[in-house]
Scaffold this active site. Structure first.
Site, PDB file in Angstrom:
ATOM      1  N   ASP A   1       0.806  -1.243   0.000  1.00  0.00           N
ATOM      2  CA  ASP A   1       0.000   0.000   0.000  1.00  0.00           C
ATOM      3  C   ASP A   1       0.836   1.289   0.000  1.00  0.00           C
ATOM      4  O   ASP A   1       0.552   2.213   0.785  1.00  0.00           O
ATOM      5  CB  ASP A   1      -0.964   0.020   1.199  1.00  0.00           C
TER       6      ASP A   1
ATOM      7  N   HIS B   1     -10.512   7.020   1.671  1.00  0.00           N
ATOM      8  CA  HIS B   1      -9.137   6.892   1.168  1.00  0.00           C
ATOM      9  C   HIS B   1      -9.068   5.812   0.098  1.00  0.00           C
ATOM     10  O   HIS B   1      -9.876   4.885   0.085  1.00  0.00           O
ATOM     11  CB  HIS B   1      -8.177   6.535   2.326  1.00  0.00           C
TER      12      HIS B   1
ATOM     13  N   HIS C   1     -10.593   0.797  -2.816  1.00  0.00           N
ATOM     14  CA  HIS C   1     -11.953   0.747  -2.287  1.00  0.00           C
ATOM     15  C   HIS C   1     -12.976   1.390  -3.224  1.00  0.00           C
ATOM     16  O   HIS C   1     -12.701   2.443  -3.811  1.00  0.00           O
ATOM     17  CB  HIS C   1     -12.020   1.520  -0.960  1.00  0.00           C
TER      18      HIS C   1
ATOM     19  N   ASP D   1      -4.467  -0.760  -1.890  1.00  0.00           N
ATOM     20  CA  ASP D   1      -5.773  -0.555  -1.261  1.00  0.00           C
ATOM     21  C   ASP D   1      -6.663   0.078  -2.339  1.00  0.00           C
ATOM     22  O   ASP D   1      -6.281   1.091  -2.956  1.00  0.00           O
ATOM     23  CB  ASP D   1      -5.587   0.389  -0.059  1.00  0.00           C
TER      24      ASP D   1
ATOM     25  N   LYS E   1      -6.944  -4.826  -3.215  1.00  0.00           N
ATOM     26  CA  LYS E   1      -7.694  -5.401  -2.087  1.00  0.00           C
ATOM     27  C   LYS E   1      -8.645  -4.353  -1.541  1.00  0.00           C
ATOM     28  O   LYS E   1      -8.456  -3.158  -1.766  1.00  0.00           O
ATOM     29  CB  LYS E   1      -6.737  -5.875  -0.988  1.00  0.00           C
TER      30      LYS E   1
ATOM     31  N   CYS F   1      -1.938  -2.711   7.569  1.00  0.00           N
ATOM     32  CA  CYS F   1      -1.835  -3.598   6.410  1.00  0.00           C
ATOM     33  C   CYS F   1      -0.535  -4.392   6.386  1.00  0.00           C
ATOM     34  O   CYS F   1      -0.522  -5.546   5.957  1.00  0.00           O
ATOM     35  CB  CYS F   1      -2.068  -2.819   5.129  1.00  0.00           C
TER      36      CYS F   1
HETATM   37  C1  VGL Z   1      -4.639   0.711   5.674  1.00  0.00           C
HETATM   38  C2  VGL Z   1      -6.256   1.484   7.103  1.00  0.00           C
HETATM   39  C3  VGL Z   1      -7.205   1.387   6.124  1.00  0.00           C
HETATM   40  C4  VGL Z   1      -3.204   0.337   5.452  1.00  0.00           C
HETATM   41  C5  VGL Z   1      -5.581   0.590   4.674  1.00  0.00           C
HETATM   42  O1  VGL Z   1      -2.758   0.316   4.288  1.00  0.00           O
HETATM   43  O2  VGL Z   1      -2.500   0.075   6.449  1.00  0.00           O
HETATM   44  N1  VGL Z   1      -4.989   1.136   6.889  1.00  0.00           N
HETATM   45  N2  VGL Z   1      -6.863   0.938   4.916  1.00  0.00           N
HETATM   46 ZN    ZN Z   2      -8.243   0.990   3.323  1.00  0.00          ZN
END
Ligand code: VGL
Ligand code: ZN
Length: 198
Positions: free
Chosen positions: A8, A81, A48, A46, A106, A151
Site C-alpha cells: 500500500d 481513502h 476501495h 488498497d 484489495k 496492512c
Molecule cells: C490501511 C487502514 C485502512 C493500510 C488501509 O494500508 O494500512 N490502513 N486501509
Molecule cells: Zn483501506
C-alpha cells in the site's frame, strides 16, 4: 526467488493524503534502493469503492477513528481513502513501479475491510496472492510499506500462516500509531508470530 512485497505505498497514505501515515513518504527512496536485491517484486494496492463500509463518511453520525461493528466484525472507521481510480489510490510518486511484476488490489468488497494482502479481515475471500507466489516457487517474503500497524502487520501474519518465511524491513515501513505504541506492538506481534524484524 528473493521476493519483495510492497504494501500500500499509495498517495493517500503519504503526508498530505487522506489517511496520512507520518513519514510515509520517507520509505519511497528506501524501497527503491532495496529493489535491485530482489528477483521478484509484488505490490498490494488498497482499492476501495466509494461506498466502502470502512469510511466514516458512509456512517451518518459516526466519526473517523471510531470503532463500529461491520457485518459482525469490529471495524475502525477511516477517512475516505484509496478510492478506485482516484489520485489518492495511485502509487507514490517516485516509487519505481516499473519493477513491480504484479499488483494485488484489495478492499473492493464494500461490506468488509481488507488489511491483509492475502485475505479480507474475516478470512472469507482470498486475493489469490498466496497461490500466485507459491506457483512461482516463492517461499520467503521481505515485506515493506504502509502502514506497519495495519496492512503490513496483517499481511505478515497471513503470510506466516500461509507458510512463507517472512522478513520485515522496518526502515522501509511506517505506521499510523493511532494509539501511541501501536507500531512497536505490531512489530512485537509479527516477531512473536515468527517474522524476522530487521
Ligand atoms: C490501511 C487502514 C485502512 C493500510 C488501509 O494500508 O494500512 N490502513 N486501509
Ligand atoms: Zn483501506
Amino acid at each position: 526467488m528473493k521476493t519483495l512485497l510492497l504494501i500500500d505505498i499509495q498517495n493517500d497514505f503519504l503526508p498530505g493524503g487522506a489517511l496520512a501515515v507520518p513519514e510515509g513518504d520517507l520509505i519511497v527512496p528506501v524501497v527503491n534502493d532495496l529493489m535491485p536485491q530482489f528477483d521478484l517484486i509484488v505490490a498490494t494496492q488498497d482499492w476501495h469503492p466509494a461506498d466502502h463500509g470502512s469510511f466514516a463518511a458512509n456512517h451518518p453520525g459516526r466519526s473517523v477513528f471510531e470503532q463500529i461493528e461491520l457485518e459482525g466484525m469490529p471495524q475502525t472507521l477511516w477517512p475516505v481513502h484509496c478510492v478506485q481510480n482516484t489520485g489518492g489510490a495511485l502509487f507514490a510518486p517516485g516509487l519505481n513501479t516499473r519493477s513491480i511484476a504484479k499488483v494485488f488490489p484489495k478492499g473492493m468488497n464494500a461490506r468488509i475491510d481488507s488489511y491483509s494482502g492475502f485475505f479480507d479481515n474475516g478470512h472469507r475471500a482470498a486475493t489469490g496472492m498466496s497461490e500466485w507466489l507459491k506457483s512461482r516457487g516463492v517461499t520467503e517474503l521481505s515485506v515493506v510499506g504502509l502502514a506497519t500497524d495495519y496492512c503490513v502487520k496483517f499481511t505478515v501474519l497471513d503470510a506466516l500462516q500461509e507458510g512463507f518465511r517472512v522478513r520485515v524491513i522496518a526502515k522501509a515501513c511506517r505506521g499510523v500509531n493511532l494509539v501511541p505504541g501501536d507500531v512497536d506492538r505490531a512489530l512485537a506481534d509479527m516477531r512473536e508470530a515468527g517474522a524476522v524484524i530487521e
